[in-house]
Design an enzyme around this catalytic site. Structure first.
Site, short mmCIF file in Angstrom:
data_model
loop_
_atom_site.label_atom_id
_atom_site.label_comp_id
_atom_site.label_asym_id
_atom_site.label_seq_id
_atom_site.Cartn_x
_atom_site.Cartn_y
_atom_site.Cartn_z
N ASP A 50 12.56 -22.19 32.34
CA ASP A 50 12.62 -23.31 31.40
C ASP A 50 12.65 -22.69 30.00
O ASP A 50 12.29 -21.52 29.83
CB ASP A 50 11.39 -24.19 31.58
CG ASP A 50 11.30 -25.28 30.54
OD1 ASP A 50 12.31 -25.94 30.27
OD2 ASP A 50 10.20 -25.45 29.97
N ASP A 55 6.62 -24.74 32.68
CA ASP A 55 5.31 -25.10 32.14
C ASP A 55 4.44 -25.81 33.15
O ASP A 55 3.28 -26.11 32.87
CB ASP A 55 5.46 -25.95 30.86
CG ASP A 55 6.18 -27.27 31.13
OD1 ASP A 55 6.29 -27.66 32.30
OD2 ASP A 55 6.62 -27.90 30.17
N ASP A 70 8.44 -29.36 34.80
CA ASP A 70 9.22 -28.54 35.71
C ASP A 70 8.64 -28.50 37.12
O ASP A 70 9.04 -27.67 37.93
CB ASP A 70 9.32 -27.11 35.16
CG ASP A 70 10.06 -27.06 33.85
OD1 ASP A 70 11.18 -27.60 33.79
OD2 ASP A 70 9.53 -26.49 32.88
#
Length: 620
Positions: free
Chosen positions: A321, A514, A518
């Protein structure tokens, strides 16, 4: 030490004492064989108590504990051919190795739990104005608790009175304390820093965040790795094969070239069973993985099982991410471009509406405004995940969000190409301008990704909901192979499925995020790594590896530990098989007695455990 393990040690010690007494008596005095048989049988039954218990439990569960079965059959056979002292000695040495392995495992488990244990010792409950100290497990839903400065929060709760700052580092890895006031949710395991607060319990102790974390840690070793699964399958073939070979050793020679010499070859067949006992091989692998899990815990990395260590060691695709993972997640307003109004007016409107949000982008807009906020001016606030926020400000409907939101509201505006996240603003149907917000790349991100490329030959992928311009700049600076932008959560899952589809059985995909937004892709990846997000239930449930501190270099530590663990596993398997094969041949040829054979087997177990200890201390 667990009560069951303590009891096991006491029983074993009593058996050893009886064995020594019987041995001294048998050497000092002439004792009839039947009495000698009874004397050593008593010590044998006490010494081997745990072996008989384990074997009986496995048989009741319709399973076969091959190592225990072989030892019991071999030692019972030794009693049958009159070798009482040798039979008890073999059981004594076998149980010594198994007890030492149990103690080592228990110590490793406790060290993991102690390093990560953030469970509160007590809770203060408020009953009719009185403060009563209770065990956290006694708290029930809607109970009112009091948390004073310096105390650890006992259960997940919602503040009903007071305000304070909360140290969430134990859960999130964030060093900056968070402000909390009435209506805010607080999580167990965090520390109340500044003010006394009252809170209403919303989750019992068993369901609270800290309990879920500790359950995850304590059960980490239960997830078996592929190497452990290999030994299970290996034992299914190995055990019956060894039984057949032992019977052949007992029967073939006295029926052929050593005709009639049954006593000698039955004894050698029993020695063969002792040597064939797979405990050294079977025990050598899980202790190595447990050592890897313990070593990771020393580095502030929670790994849920040995299978994820194996996955990390074989990983060749890493999906990241962007915001909060590769970047700091601390936003700053870089540029304000109003349309038909002053810059300060646009910032004022946006700041007022975003003042109700804790999102990092909202906080950056508030910081840029620096004026006083009157929340009474804002009404009918509505958040739209993946788009933005709408609210009524001083009688006018205002929409703040990304370009997709402008399209949804049918506000025709050209998409702004900028280095950063672009926040568009429209009042009614009228475009009012945009604000560019930037986020800086983490200082150590480039070194970590370079390591993955050079040492792991990894393919680096970014999946982000951010704009193409902002995300591509980060991807190019970090030399990533692929970057997919403007993704909604469901788009990320779809893209991850495509990446998994092109992999073969030898490849592994690791996803780093995180742990909140996600969570779906963390759960779907071969190995999901959550960056310092243990405070969220989604992170605990979805991620396979948790970094207690929000530091990217911890990924390198986890990979190094995983590779070292697999190296130790390989060494243990090779050493155990080599020694076993050598001793099997020598025992058939008559160079090994029964107690020497089990001594070698116990030695293999000790070497495996000591090798695993090296993994625990690795990179410490």
């Amino acid at each position: 030490m667990a009560k069951q393990l303590k009891r096991r040690c006491w029983i074993y010690s009593a058996g050893v004492f009886l064995y020594l007494c019987m041995t001294v008596l048998s050497r000092q005095y002439t004792i009839e064989d039947r009495y000698k048989f009874i004397m050593f049988l008593v010590s044998y039954l006490v010494v081997g108590f745990d072996a008989f218990r384990t074997l009986s439990e496995s048989l009741l569960n319709k399973k076969i504990a091959a190592d225990y079965l072989m030892i019991v059959l071999a030692t019972v056979g030794a009693f049958g051919v009159g070798r009482y002292i040798e039979a008890v000695t073999v059981m004594l040495l076998f149980e010594l190795g198994m007890t030492f392995e149990a103690i080592s495992t228990d110590k490793a488990k406790r060290s993991i739990a102690e390093m990560l244990d953030i469970r509160p010792a007590y809770a203060v409950r408020k009953i009719k104005g009185e403060e009563i100290q209770v065990d956290p497990s006694e708290l029930k839903l809607r109970h009112i608790i009091i948390i004073k400065p310096g105390e650890r929060i006992p259960v997940d709760a919602v503040i009903t009175s007071g305000s304070t700052t909360i140290d969430t580092k134990a859960l999130t890895g964030e060093a900056m304390p968070e402000a909390a006031t009435r209506g805010d949710k607080i999580y167990s395991g965090c520390i109340n820093l500044s003010g006394m607060i009252e809170a209403r319990v919303v989750k019992t102790y068993e369901d609270s965040t800290v309990s879920r974390i500790m359950e995850m840690v304590e059960e980490a070793q239960n997830n078996k790795a592929e190497s452990e699964a290999f030994t299970t399958k290996f034992s299914r073939i190995y055990t019956p094969l060894m039984f057949i070979l032992a019977v052949l050793v007992m029967a073939v020679p006295p029926m052929t070239f050593s005709y009639g010499n049954w006593h000698t070859w039955i004894y050698r067949g029993l020695i063969f069973l002792v040597v064939a006992c797979p405990c050294g091989l079977v025990m050598s692998i899980p202790v190595a993985f447990l050592g890897g899990i313990a070593s990771a815990a020393r580095q502030g990395i929670v790994i849920k099982g040995g299978n994820y260590l194996e996955g990390l060691a074989k990983a060749d695709t890493f999906v990241f991410d962007k915001t909060g993972t590769l970047t700091e997640g601390v936003f700053q307003v870089k540029e304000v471009k109003p349309e038909g109004m002053l810059t300060c007016e646009l910032l004022k409107i946006v700041a007022h509406i975003e003042s109700n949000s804790n999102h990092p982008i909202a906080q950056s807009l508030l910081n840029a405004y620096e004026g006083e906020i009157d929340r009474s001016r804002v009404r009918f606030l509505k958040e739209m995940p993946g788009f933005g926020v709408s609210a009524t400000y001083e009688g006018e409907r205002v929409h703040i969000g990304n370009w997709r939101m402008m399209k949804a509201k049918k506000v025709f505006v050209d998409e702004v190409q900028a280095d950063g996240t672009v926040v568009y603003v429209c009042i009614g149907r009228q475009y009012a301008g945009h604000i560019v917000i930037t986020d800086s790349i983490k200082e150590d991100a480039k070194d970590v990704l370079s390591y993955l490329k050079d040492k792991c030959k990894a393919v680096l992928v970014m999946l982000t909901g951010d704009t193409r311009e902002s995300a591509m700049k980060v991807a190019e600076e970090l030399n990533m192979d692929y970057a997919y932008t403007n993704l909604m959560p469901e788009d990320k899952v779809e893209q991850l499925e495509d990446l998994l589809f092109v992999q073969d059985d030898t490849e592994r995909l690791v996803c780093v995020g995180d742990g909140i937004n996600d969570a779906p892709i963390l759960a779907r990846a071969d190995v999901g790594i959550a960056m310092g997000s243990l405070g969220a239930a989604a992170a605990v449930e979805a991620a396979d590896v948790i970094l207690m501190e929000d530091e990217l270099p911890k990924i390198i530590d986890a990979i190094r530990i995983a590779k070292e663990t697999l190296r130790v596993v390989s060494q243990n398997i090779s050493f155990a098989l080599f020694v076993k094969l050598l001793v099997l041949v020598l025992s058939v040829l008559g160079y090994f007695g029964m107690w020497e054979a089990i001594l070698v087997e116990v030695g293999v177990m000790f070497v495996a455990i000591l090798n695993a200890v090296w993994v625990v201390k690795y990179a410490a």
